[in-house]
Design a protein around this motif. Structure first.
Motif, mmCIF file in Angstrom:
data_model
loop_
_atom_site.group_PDB
_atom_site.id
_atom_site.type_symbol
_atom_site.label_atom_id
_atom_site.label_comp_id
_atom_site.label_asym_id
_atom_site.label_seq_id
_atom_site.Cartn_x
_atom_site.Cartn_y
_atom_site.Cartn_z
ATOM 1 N N PHE A 1 0.813 -1.214 0.000
ATOM 2 C CA PHE A 1 0.000 0.000 0.000
ATOM 3 C C PHE A 1 0.850 1.269 0.000
ATOM 4 C CE2 PHE A 1 -3.008 -2.733 2.780
ATOM 5 C CZ PHE A 1 -3.373 -3.492 1.693
ATOM 6 N N LYS A 2 1.893 1.281 0.813
ATOM 7 C CA LYS A 2 2.783 2.450 0.889
ATOM 8 C C LYS A 2 3.438 2.712 -0.470
ATOM 9 C CE LYS A 2 6.851 4.115 3.315
ATOM 10 N NZ LYS A 2 7.998 3.737 4.123
ATOM 11 N N VAL A 3 3.858 1.647 -1.142
ATOM 12 C CA VAL A 3 4.518 1.781 -2.441
ATOM 13 C C VAL A 3 3.538 2.274 -3.498
ATOM 14 C CG1 VAL A 3 5.796 0.523 -4.226
ATOM 15 C CG2 VAL A 3 6.233 0.039 -1.822
ATOM 16 N N TYR A 4 2.307 1.795 -3.468
ATOM 17 C CA TYR A 4 1.301 2.304 -4.414
ATOM 18 C C TYR A 4 1.196 3.822 -4.280
ATOM 19 C CZ TYR A 4 -0.650 -2.537 -4.511
ATOM 20 O OH TYR A 4 -0.858 -3.873 -4.613
ATOM 21 N N ARG A 5 1.106 4.297 -3.033
ATOM 22 C CA ARG A 5 0.941 5.736 -2.784
ATOM 23 C C ARG A 5 2.181 6.524 -3.202
ATOM 24 N NH1 ARG A 5 -1.136 3.609 2.122
ATOM 25 N NH2 ARG A 5 0.766 4.201 3.208
ATOM 26 N N GLU A 6 3.367 5.981 -2.918
ATOM 27 C CA GLU A 6 4.599 6.728 -3.168
ATOM 28 C C GLU A 6 5.074 6.658 -4.613
ATOM 29 O OE1 GLU A 6 7.419 5.263 -0.300
ATOM 30 O OE2 GLU A 6 6.401 6.280 1.355
ATOM 31 N N LEU A 7 4.930 5.489 -5.266
ATOM 32 C CA LEU A 7 5.509 5.300 -6.598
ATOM 33 C C LEU A 7 4.480 5.139 -7.715
ATOM 34 C CD1 LEU A 7 8.394 2.811 -5.679
ATOM 35 C CD2 LEU A 7 8.501 5.310 -5.873
ATOM 36 N N GLY A 8 3.254 4.797 -7.363
ATOM 37 C CA GLY A 8 2.241 4.592 -8.384
ATOM 38 C C GLY A 8 2.328 3.233 -9.072
ATOM 39 N N HIS A 9 3.124 2.354 -8.521
ATOM 40 C CA HIS A 9 3.209 0.974 -9.019
ATOM 41 C C HIS A 9 3.649 0.104 -7.866
ATOM 42 C CE1 HIS A 9 7.619 1.308 -9.212
ATOM 43 N NE2 HIS A 9 7.425 2.479 -9.783
ATOM 44 N N GLY A 10 3.721 -1.198 -8.100
ATOM 45 C CA GLY A 10 4.119 -2.130 -7.046
ATOM 46 C C GLY A 10 3.713 -3.531 -7.436
ATOM 47 N N PHE A 11 3.560 -4.391 -6.458
ATOM 48 C CA PHE A 11 3.121 -5.757 -6.709
ATOM 49 C C PHE A 11 1.604 -5.787 -6.602
ATOM 50 C CE2 PHE A 11 7.476 -6.689 -5.015
ATOM 51 C CZ PHE A 11 7.999 -7.043 -6.247
ATOM 52 N N PRO B 1 19.627 -0.647 -9.920
ATOM 53 C CA PRO B 1 19.597 0.660 -10.597
ATOM 54 C C PRO B 1 18.302 0.948 -11.353
ATOM 55 C CG PRO B 1 20.982 -0.871 -11.818
ATOM 56 C CD PRO B 1 20.593 -1.570 -10.537
ATOM 57 N N GLU B 2 17.539 -0.067 -11.682
ATOM 58 C CA GLU B 2 16.294 0.098 -12.437
ATOM 59 C C GLU B 2 15.172 -0.657 -11.728
ATOM 60 O OE1 GLU B 2 16.219 2.024 -15.046
ATOM 61 O OE2 GLU B 2 18.362 2.231 -15.415
ATOM 62 N N PRO B 3 13.912 -0.327 -12.013
ATOM 63 C CA PRO B 3 12.795 -1.080 -11.444
ATOM 64 C C PRO B 3 12.857 -2.549 -11.876
ATOM 65 C CG PRO B 3 12.015 0.940 -12.486
ATOM 66 C CD PRO B 3 13.450 0.766 -12.870
#
Length: 169
Positions: A55-65, A89-91
């Motif tokens: 959830f935190k990553v969705y909010r901060e980056l707009g993507h995730g698992f 170095p990359e997603p």
């Protein structure tokens, strides 16, 4: 939030209601062997894990698992998505399925959708992936997607080295 559809699957953000599924997935022997043992043993643990890792990553980056579910019946089969690890170095692309859903091509189908998303929506030039050193199924899947092995690297948070792959988009 809906992310993408493939022929048989739909990917969406996980929600707190998915905690029981995450509890099961995080305790799969394959997850523990090939990814990590996060020590998630209760639905509350799963919810706390999801808050910090999803959830935190969705909010901060707009993507995730994201949650991967069959379109035919809505059953959750696993997770797949795009994540930015500080040690790379990359997603990177990541995926995991419940064991009972392996062998149906779901991981490849979901991963193809995520690779297309990385290219078309996010415009990234390179996508990475990591696997456990002894995970031939993931290595084969990444090869089918066109990833090229870059060697091994000891990543923070992992007790063993990881095999590192990259794909030029």
């Amino acid at each position: 939030m809906h992310i993408l559809d493939t022929q048989r699957l739909s990917l969406r953000e996980f929600t707190p209601l998915d905690a029981p599924f995450l509890l099961e997935l995080l305790n799969e022997p394959g997850w523990i062997r090939n990814i990590s043992n996060p020590g998630v043993r209760t639905p509350d643990d799963a919810l706390a894990w999801a808050e910090g890792r999803l959830f935190k990553v969705y909010r901060e980056l707009g993507h995730g698992f994201w949650a991967v579910q069959r379109r035919s019946d809505g059953e959750l089969v696993g997770m797949c998505g795009l994540f930015k690890r500080p040690a790379l170095p990359e997603p990177d692309l990541g995926y995991a399925l419940l064991a009972r859903h392996e062998g149906h091509g779901y991981a490849l189908e979901a991963a193809r959708g995520c690779v297309a998303l990385a290219r078309e929506r996010f415009g990234w030039p390179v996508l990475m992936a990591i696997t456990a050193v002894d995970n031939p199924a993931s290595v084969a899947l990444l090869a089918r997607l066109g990833f090229v092995e870059q060697g091994q690297k000891q990543l923070e948070g992992y007790s063993e080295p990881s095999r590192v792959f990259s794909l030029k988009l």
